[in-house]
Design an enzyme around this catalytic site. Structure first.
Site, PDB file in Angstrom:
ATOM      1  N   GLU A 119       0.847  -1.191   0.000  1.00 35.17           N
ATOM      2  CA  GLU A 119       0.000   0.000   0.000  1.00 35.17           C
ATOM      3  C   GLU A 119       0.885   1.243   0.000  1.00 35.17           C
ATOM      4  O   GLU A 119       1.755   1.385   0.859  1.00 35.17           O
ATOM      5  CB  GLU A 119      -0.891  -0.024   1.251  1.00 35.17           C
ATOM      6  CG  GLU A 119      -1.833  -1.216   1.258  1.00 35.17           C
ATOM      7  CD  GLU A 119      -2.325  -1.590   2.655  1.00 35.17           C
ATOM      8  OE1 GLU A 119      -2.035  -0.864   3.617  1.00 35.17           O
ATOM      9  OE2 GLU A 119      -2.999  -2.627   2.765  1.00 35.17           O
ATOM     10  N   LEU A 145      -6.054  -1.842  -0.666  1.00 35.85           N
ATOM     11  CA  LEU A 145      -5.809  -1.852   0.785  1.00 35.85           C
ATOM     12  C   LEU A 145      -6.343  -3.147   1.398  1.00 35.85           C
ATOM     13  O   LEU A 145      -7.364  -3.175   2.069  1.00 35.85           O
ATOM     14  CB  LEU A 145      -6.459  -0.638   1.450  1.00 35.85           C
ATOM     15  CG  LEU A 145      -5.541   0.587   1.552  1.00 35.85           C
ATOM     16  CD1 LEU A 145      -5.260   1.151   0.177  1.00 35.85           C
ATOM     17  CD2 LEU A 145      -6.129   1.637   2.447  1.00 35.85           C
ATOM     18  N   ALA A 146      -5.629  -4.220   1.148  1.00 36.60           N
ATOM     19  CA  ALA A 146      -6.110  -5.530   1.582  1.00 36.60           C
ATOM     20  C   ALA A 146      -4.889  -6.413   1.842  1.00 36.60           C
ATOM     21  O   ALA A 146      -4.266  -6.909   0.911  1.00 36.60           O
ATOM     22  CB  ALA A 146      -6.995  -6.140   0.494  1.00 36.60           C
ATOM     23  N   GLU A 147      -4.557  -6.590   3.104  1.00 34.94           N
ATOM     24  CA  GLU A 147      -3.304  -7.273   3.446  1.00 34.94           C
ATOM     25  C   GLU A 147      -3.315  -8.745   3.050  1.00 34.94           C
ATOM     26  O   GLU A 147      -2.305  -9.275   2.587  1.00 34.94           O
ATOM     27  CB  GLU A 147      -3.008  -7.122   4.947  1.00 34.94           C
ATOM     28  CG  GLU A 147      -2.450  -5.758   5.339  1.00 34.94           C
ATOM     29  CD  GLU A 147      -3.505  -4.664   5.411  1.00 34.94           C
ATOM     30  OE1 GLU A 147      -4.706  -4.997   5.333  1.00 34.94           O
ATOM     31  OE2 GLU A 147      -3.150  -3.485   5.527  1.00 34.94           O
ATOM     32  N   GLN A 207       2.090  -2.166   5.938  1.00 33.23           N
ATOM     33  CA  GLN A 207       2.391  -0.778   6.289  1.00 33.23           C
ATOM     34  C   GLN A 207       2.825  -0.598   7.752  1.00 33.23           C
ATOM     35  O   GLN A 207       3.739   0.173   8.033  1.00 33.23           O
ATOM     36  CB  GLN A 207       1.180   0.089   5.971  1.00 33.23           C
ATOM     37  CG  GLN A 207       1.544   1.527   5.723  1.00 33.23           C
ATOM     38  CD  GLN A 207       0.486   2.206   4.896  1.00 33.23           C
ATOM     39  OE1 GLN A 207      -0.652   2.332   5.312  1.00 33.23           O
ATOM     40  NE2 GLN A 207       0.846   2.645   3.704  1.00 33.23           N
ATOM     41  N   PHE A 208       2.153  -1.309   8.657  1.00 30.11           N
ATOM     42  CA  PHE A 208       2.532  -1.267  10.071  1.00 30.11           C
ATOM     43  C   PHE A 208       2.313  -2.642  10.681  1.00 30.11           C
ATOM     44  O   PHE A 208       1.456  -3.411  10.224  1.00 30.11           O
ATOM     45  CB  PHE A 208       1.686  -0.240  10.840  1.00 30.11           C
ATOM     46  CG  PHE A 208       2.140   1.183  10.663  1.00 30.11           C
ATOM     47  CD1 PHE A 208       3.152   1.708  11.450  1.00 30.11           C
ATOM     48  CD2 PHE A 208       1.559   1.991   9.694  1.00 30.11           C
ATOM     49  CE1 PHE A 208       3.579   3.017  11.282  1.00 30.11           C
ATOM     50  CE2 PHE A 208       1.986   3.297   9.525  1.00 30.11           C
ATOM     51  CZ  PHE A 208       2.984   3.815  10.319  1.00 30.11           C
ATOM     52  N   HIS A 255       0.146   0.657  15.691  1.00 32.50           N
ATOM     53  CA  HIS A 255       1.303   1.139  14.935  1.00 32.50           C
ATOM     54  C   HIS A 255       2.621   0.922  15.680  1.00 32.50           C
ATOM     55  O   HIS A 255       3.639   1.495  15.302  1.00 32.50           O
ATOM     56  CB  HIS A 255       1.155   2.648  14.651  1.00 32.50           C
ATOM     57  CG  HIS A 255       0.141   2.983  13.625  1.00 32.50           C
ATOM     58  ND1 HIS A 255      -1.203   2.760  13.785  1.00 32.50           N
ATOM     59  CD2 HIS A 255       0.270   3.547  12.396  1.00 32.50           C
ATOM     60  CE1 HIS A 255      -1.857   3.184  12.714  1.00 32.50           C
ATOM     61  NE2 HIS A 255      -0.987   3.664  11.845  1.00 32.50           N
TER      62      HIS A 255
END
Lengths: 326, 387
Positions: free
Chosen positions: A31, A60-62, A84-85, A131
């Protein structure tokens, strides 16, 4: 020799650039990794130079990111995906654990899945919920995955090269609060194996084992202990799966005391595994029980309280004192 | 995803949840859809469809019939072997032969298949020896065939996972500039999985050459389709931006024609298609469940009248495309297959105990090496005691 001083973030960026440049099968996926260059800019400029077909902005789909990376790997590609995190990896956890980790074994070696899953992890940057977590033990526990974390720029550069070249899936934890720490990187000579621990500081009285973001804390603790006349050795684990127990054993046989330090909760954490194995291996060498310093068994706290949660210099030194008091 | 985007994405989902669904009666969605591509009626009569024409020779028709009969025979043998304790579990395809043979025979050799754990008929079409499918169910391995020999991936147990692998593989096919296609099989239950929705999203966004072949067999273990969806499944595709089509899953000709068309569309670079094969699982989900506890006998009886094999047989006979010798010969071939399967299962060797340490890692692992050595030493200690 091509010595260069660069941040961990820059070292990762340079390493990914080299990987893309060397092997046309290497892909970057995630992403915001394209135009933005990732929220931490680790992939900065790569899409511009290698195109949208090599550096791929994903939905946006892990689970989708890891699941399609598996498919691409089955087709002969070598995807390096960015989660991303840390706290966002769980939608992909199923794909990582039930598929990515197991396909090589269940195919009796016919399938190789050279997928690298990059995860910026850990706290200390004042972030909001999800995060700042350190879920490495959840991955290290799963056979079929390799789990590593660099603590300095040189390791960031070389471990990423080695992770991309590995035919096994590698979960690559990047210590996000150290992204901006600078260090010397020799971009020409490979320092050591991906899963070999390194002695970051030599000492004779006690061994501190750490990885990723905690190596710096341990080096500071060792320096502070030195002022009090205590000689502390620091072992940078670098790989949480597999673990270089030989290196830890060698250090502990010398110092006879061990403290393991990590950000993740102590309960069921990497420290438990290290303490157990080293106790088995070094029982008659140990002068004190193996101690652990890490996070508490609570959800990662709000940013204003994270300094209470994260192991700092004082908590590490307290453990050093406790060990030496035996 | 970022924090901001998480919040933005989740908000409307919550607020819209209650409004639409609450008062709609719980009728079985997907059982009364308007469009159902059919080329062969349950009575064995050939009908035409404006979008899906097919013209097969008598040889080709007989070949499809043979595939279905032998697949059913294999399946029956496996079910029997489970009952005899030779297999730990079996997932029968009884009733779904047309969906699998029709779609399977639409594939080219260079296409790639990502199956669930019930695609025995598709495996047959790919040339995977059926005895290889039984290793997993007997417990001697987790797969038993090289996926790249027949472009037929290993069975996937966690439902829906393989739709993402298919999508990624198809993305790779497109990157390579190849004109082959990929097909992902899944069921009506799996359509509820997030992975399937994500596969739809990724495939549409990247225009991947993949066909999603959903065998809607009406039941996900004990849960009927209305527990999975409130709209006919094929209509889902529209929201993702690609076509969806519902085909009579008990009509092998229609399944062949529709899948062939979807594959050709993928090859032309026009992206994914969702095919919903409307069919019925005649037996249990697996040999572990008892369908009499959750569905009515009349329902099964109504689907028996739509049997995919019977209707093609009627057609073959009416057309004079097969004579008695063909059917007798096929009966004998079926029995030979059953016997071969039975013997193959019973003679599967116990795997070497050291094999558990093989292939955990491609590059090896110091930890696995250590544990292998410990295990070997432990085993050796028994040998020494015995001396």
């Amino acid at each position: 020799m091509a010595m260069e001083k660069m941040s961990i973030a820059k070292a990762l960026n340079e390493s990914l650039r080299k990987a893309l440049d060397t092997d046309p099968k290497v892909l970057i996926m995630g992403e915001d990794v394209g135009k933005l260059g990732g929220v931490f800019r680790i992939t900065d400029g790569l899409q511009k130079d290698f195109g949208e077909g090599r550096v791929i902005d994903t939905p946006l789909a892990e689970s989708g990111i890891v699941g399609t990376a598996i498919g691409l790997a089955l087709r002969g590609y070598r995807p390096v995906v960015e989660i991303q995190f840390d706290g966002f990896v769980f939608p992909a956890y199923d794909q990582i654990v039930t598929q990515l980790a197991k396909m090589h074994a269940r195919s009796l070696g016919k399938i190789k899945l050279p997928v690298v899953v990059r995860i910026p992890y850990g706290g200390g940057i004042g972030a909001v919920e999800h995060h700042s977590e350190s879920p490495e033990a959840l991955f290290a526990h799963v056979a079929g995955l390799k789990v590593v974390s660099p603590s300095n720029a040189s390791d960031a550069y070389w471990m990423m090269q080695q992770a991309v070249q590995s035919d096994d899936p590698v979960i690559f934890f990047e210590p996000k609060r150290r992204y901006w720490d600078k260090g010397e990187v020799d971009t020409e000579s490979i320092p050591g194996g991906l899963h070999r621990a390194s002695v970051a500081r030599t000492g004779t009285d006690l061994t501190l084992v750490a990885y990723g973001p905690m190596v710096k804390v341990c080096l500071e603790a060792a320096a502070a202990a030195q002022e009090e006349g205590k000689s502390v050795e620091v072992v940078d684990l670098r790989s949480m799966s597999p673990i270089d127990f030989d290196a830890i054993q060698a250090s502990v046989e010398k110092t006879r005391r061990l403290v393991v330090v990590h950000e993740a909760p102590v309960f069921y954490g990497s420290g438990a595994e290290i303490a157990a194995r080293i106790t088995e291996r070094c029982f008659y060498h140990l002068e004190a029980p193996v101690l652990r310093v890490g996070g508490y068994h609570v959800p990662y706290p709000p940013a204003r309280l994270e300094d209470e949660y994260l192991p700092g210099l004082d908590r590490v030194l307290d453990a050093v004192d406790r060990s030496l008091a035996y | 995803m970022t924090v901001e985007s998480t919040a933005a994405a989740r908000k409307p989902r919550r607020s819209s949840k209650r409004t639409s669904a609450a008062k709609t009666p719980a009728k079985t969605p997907g059982t009364s859809g308007p469009e159902l591509v059919q080329l062969l009626t349950p009575e064995g009569e050939r009908v035409e469809h404006p979008d899906y024409s097919i013209d097969l020779s008598a040889d080709e028709l007989r070949a499809l019939y043979r595939d279905m009969v032998l697949t059913r025979r294999f399946d029956a043998e496996a079910t029997a072997l489970q009952r005899q304790g030779e297999l730990g579990l079996w997932a029968s395809l009884l009733g779904q032969e047309a969906a699998q043979i029709g779609s399977g025979r639409a594939l080219r050799d260079d296409d790639y298949v990502f199956p669930t754990y019930r695609e025995h008929g598709v495996a047959w079409c790919r040339g995977v020896d059926p005895t290889n499918l039984l290793g997993m169910f007997r417990g001697v391995n987790h797969g038993g065939w090289d996926p790249n020999t027949n472009n037929f991936h290993l069975y996937t147990i966690v439902i829906g996972s393989q739709t993402l692998h298919a999508t990624g593989y198809a993305m790779g096919v497109a990157k390579d500039g190849a004109d082959s296609a990929v097909i992902a099989y899944f069921g009506d239950g799996a359509s509820s999985q997030g992975d399937v929705a994500e596969a739809f999203t990724f495939s549409a966004v990247y225009n991947a050459p993949v066909v999603f072949f959903c065998q809607n067999n009406q039941w996900a273990i004990s849960e009927p389709t209305e527990k999975q969806t409130r709209v006919p499944l094929y209509q889902r595709a529209q929201g993702f931006g690609f076509p969806g089509v519902r085909v009579d899953g008990n009509d092998v000709l229609a399944c062949l024609a529709v899948t062939r068309s979807a594959l050709e569309r993928a090859r032309r670079g026009e992206g994914p298609t969702l095919v919903e094969a409307f069919t019925y699982r005649m037996g249990a989900h697996t040999t572990s469940d008892d369908p009499t506890k959750y569905r009515a006998d009349e329902e099964r009886a109504s689907w028996e009248a739509k049997d995919p094999i019977l209707r093609l047989r009627t057609y073959l006979e009416n057309e004079g495309a097969a004579d008695e010798a063909f059917f007798t010969g096929l009966d004998e071939e079926s029995e030979t297959l059953g016997k071969r399967v039975r013997e193959a299962v019973r003679s599967m060797p116990q795997p070497d105990r050291m094999a558990i340490f093989d292939h955990a890692y491609a590059d090896g692992s110091a930890l696995v090496d250590e544990e292998r050595a410990q295990f070997a030493a432990y085993q050796a200690s028994f040998a020494e005691e015995g001396k």
